[in-house]
Design an enzyme around this catalytic site. Structure first.
Site, PDB file in Angstrom:
ATOM      1  N   LYS A 247       0.860  -1.172   0.000  1.00  0.00           N
ATOM      2  CA  LYS A 247       0.000   0.000   0.000  1.00  0.00           C
ATOM      3  C   LYS A 247       0.901   1.228   0.000  1.00  0.00           C
ATOM      4  O   LYS A 247       1.571   1.536   0.986  1.00  0.00           O
ATOM      5  CB  LYS A 247      -0.899   0.057   1.234  1.00  0.00           C
ATOM      6  CG  LYS A 247      -1.967   1.172   1.118  1.00  0.00           C
ATOM      7  CD  LYS A 247      -2.473   1.671   2.454  1.00  0.00           C
ATOM      8  CE  LYS A 247      -1.680   2.860   2.941  1.00  0.00           C
ATOM      9  NZ  LYS A 247      -1.843   4.080   2.090  1.00  0.00           N
TER      10      LYS A 247
ATOM     11  N   SER B 102       4.770   6.867  11.295  1.00  0.00           N
ATOM     12  CA  SER B 102       4.793   7.490  12.612  1.00  0.00           C
ATOM     13  C   SER B 102       4.814   6.438  13.723  1.00  0.00           C
ATOM     14  O   SER B 102       4.352   5.307  13.555  1.00  0.00           O
ATOM     15  CB  SER B 102       3.561   8.387  12.793  1.00  0.00           C
ATOM     16  OG  SER B 102       2.391   7.604  12.960  1.00  0.00           O
TER      17      SER B 102
ATOM     18  N   GLU C 129      10.135   1.043  10.873  1.00  0.00           N
ATOM     19  CA  GLU C 129      10.968   2.209  11.138  1.00  0.00           C
ATOM     20  C   GLU C 129      10.025   3.367  11.415  1.00  0.00           C
ATOM     21  O   GLU C 129       9.182   3.715  10.588  1.00  0.00           O
ATOM     22  CB  GLU C 129      11.873   2.554   9.962  1.00  0.00           C
ATOM     23  CG  GLU C 129      12.787   3.727  10.278  1.00  0.00           C
ATOM     24  CD  GLU C 129      13.479   4.289   9.061  1.00  0.00           C
ATOM     25  OE1 GLU C 129      13.317   5.504   8.795  1.00  0.00           O
ATOM     26  OE2 GLU C 129      14.156   3.526   8.362  1.00  0.00           O
TER      27      GLU C 129
END
Length: 521
Positions: free
Chosen positions: A185, A237, A258
């Site tokens: 995505k 985030s 990450e």
């Protein structure tokens, strides 16, 4: 100012993993993707649904079986061809990256080159990493133990908008080399970068169902990916990472992420301040500061702080900022109105609470709808939002400290632990300071490029900055399941037939203890 032609986007749009859309574009809702520099429309992209994800995963799962049966050397041949295609098509790839993100040409080139070196690295290392490995067995000479690596199956990648080409492609490259299929995505703002990666992979010979791009919202498409894949790779985030981690935990599937950072640079007395000022423009403002590993805090020893502040201020004020599909501008645009609002709010809040603006500090609508000046702040108080929270924009705060010890303590005083930077009088001093920092990568004499570009080493975050690693051996092996096959020969654990069972059991503990004298025990 030129930009990619509409024909490029029409061709890429046909690669979306929604078969009926290719036949009938009016069959579903679509979103308009805008050129960031101008706000003008580039192309439309269909919005995927949960059902589209399920169908894509089913196709991927069917194709993955044959892909996993191929020898690793055969699979990595695709990566080698992909690298060659990236090199030959780098100008067009940079155009697409810039159009969707608004970043400078130099930052776009970083993405393209990262795809190149990552593909070549895993093409070289994957066959050996995936080969069966003999390990020490239970009983020397009697137990043969071999570790084999099996692919996870279907890997889901939820890619970010800030580096949408390389973070769509490179995580997938490692997963594909390990024998997996990938369903991705892309970020809603940057779908064509992921489709450009798909285009290169298909042209390199990858069967289409092994890498499928499903555009759409995080809630709908992202949620469906988490519910259907066998492993998830996420970049974004920390808050979203926590949510996805919980969902993966409920399904007992692997998860790597990450996440955010509040990265620090330490400048010790004796460092070359002219070099620091020059490197800092990249460390602070690559991709307009919209980079998880960019520096947002600088701690400089007080004895050299005035000189560094003077040099940094002059260098930041001299930076060239603007749109353009060439290498003239050092910094480009922010990507969205949300990012511009966040950056403006962080700077305004800091100034209202007593911070001084040394350079920048203003939006630049004269350059384009989403431009903001590279900004250097001093005297930022602890109650300012940008003191501890990630801005993710072209805003850096500089602080004077009495010693390196204080700098290290302040740099580590955060929940994040992604990247850091050290400048000192010598490499040895810099490396000693680096070893005390709680971040996944530390760059001595650089901002972020040295650590990020050292593909053979693992890259990721400590604390709230992430789970797992990309790059290095870990960046590929995380997409595999380790299986130990142990073959017992001659004698089983019940002992030899000529010994009574009770006598064998009494001998077992001393014999096991004596094995500590054998090599490797």
């Amino acid at each position: 100012m030129s930009r990619p032609t509409p024909r490029v986007y029409d061709r890429l749009r046909d690669l979306v993993a929604i078969p009926e859309f290719r036949a009938d574009p009016s069959s579903r809702e679509s979103a308009v993707i805008e050129e960031v520099f101008t706000g003008e429309p580039l192309a439309e992209i269909p919005a995927g649904t949960a059902e589209d994800v399920v169908a894509a995963v089913e196709r991927a799962r069917a194709a993955q079986v044959a892909w996993a049966d191929r020898e690793p050397a055969d699979r990595v041949a695709v990566l080698k061809r992909f690298a060659s295609l990236v090199m030959r098509n780098r100008e067009q790839l940079m155009d697409i990256v810039q159009a969707e993100t608004g970043k400078s040409r130099a930052s776009a080139q970083e993405e393209v080159l990262d795809c190149l070196i990552t593909a070549r690295h895993y093409a070289k290392t994957a066959p050996a990493l995936l080969a069966p490995k003999r390990v020490q067995g239970m009983l020397p000479g009697l137990t043969k133990a071999v570790v084999r690596r099996h692919p996870k199956g279907v890997v889901g990648v939820i890619a970010p908008w800030n580096y949408p080409l390389n973070l769509a492609a490179t995580d997938a490259l490692a997963a594909l080399a390990a024998g997996n299929a990938v369903v991705i995505k892309p970020a809603s703002l940057t779908p064509f970068c992921a489709l450009a990666a798909a285009d290169m992979l298909y042209r390199a010979g990858l069967p289409r169902d092994l890498f499928q791009v499903v555009p759409g919202s995080g809630r709908t498409v992202g949620g469906a990916i988490v519910e259907n894949v066998d492993y998830l790779m996420f970049t974004g985030s920390t808050d979203t990472g926590r949510t996805l981690g919980r969902q993966c935990g409920e399904r007992l599937i692997g998860f790597s992420a990450e996440l955010g950072g509040k990265n620090a640079m330490i400048v010790a007395a004796g460092a070359d301040l002219d070099e620091v000022a020059e490197v800092a423009t990249r460390a602070f403002f690559s991709n307009s500061g919209q980079l998880c590993i960019s520096v947002e805090r600088v701690y400089v020893e007080r004895s050299v702080a005035p000189q560094l502040i003077e040099k940094l201020t002059a260098r930041v004020r001299s930076m060239s900022v603007g749109p353009g599909y060439d290498f003239e501008a050092e910094m480009g645009s922010l990507i969205s109105r949300d990012q511009l609002d966040t950056v403006s709010a962080h700077v305004d809040d800091a100034v209202a609470k007593g911070a001084r603006v040394l350079a920048g500090g203003r939006p630049r609508p004269d350059l384009g709808p989403l431009f903001y000046e590279p900004t250097l702040l001093a005297d930022v108080p602890e109650d300012a939002t940008c003191f501890g929270e990630e801005t993710f924009g072209p805003v850096v705060s500089i602080y004077s400290v009495d010693s390196v010890d204080e700098a290290v303590a302040k740099a580590n005083d955060t929940e994040y632990g992604l990247n850091s930077s050290v400048f000192a009088a010598s490499d040895a001093e810099g490396e000693e300071i680096a070893a005390r920092l709680r971040t996944g990568t530390v760059n001595v004499g650089e901002g972020y490029v040295a650590g990020w570009g050292s593909i053979a080493g693992p890259m990721g975050g400590m604390g709230a900055s992430g789970v797992g690693r990309r790059h290095g051996d870990e960046g590929l092996l995380k997409y595999t399941e380790a299986q130990t096959i142990a073959t017992q020969r001659v004698m089983h654990l019940g002992g030899p037939s000529f010994l009574p069972r009770n006598r064998w059991q009494k001998m077992l503990a001393p014999a096991t203890d004596a094995m500590r004298f054998l090599p490797g025990r």
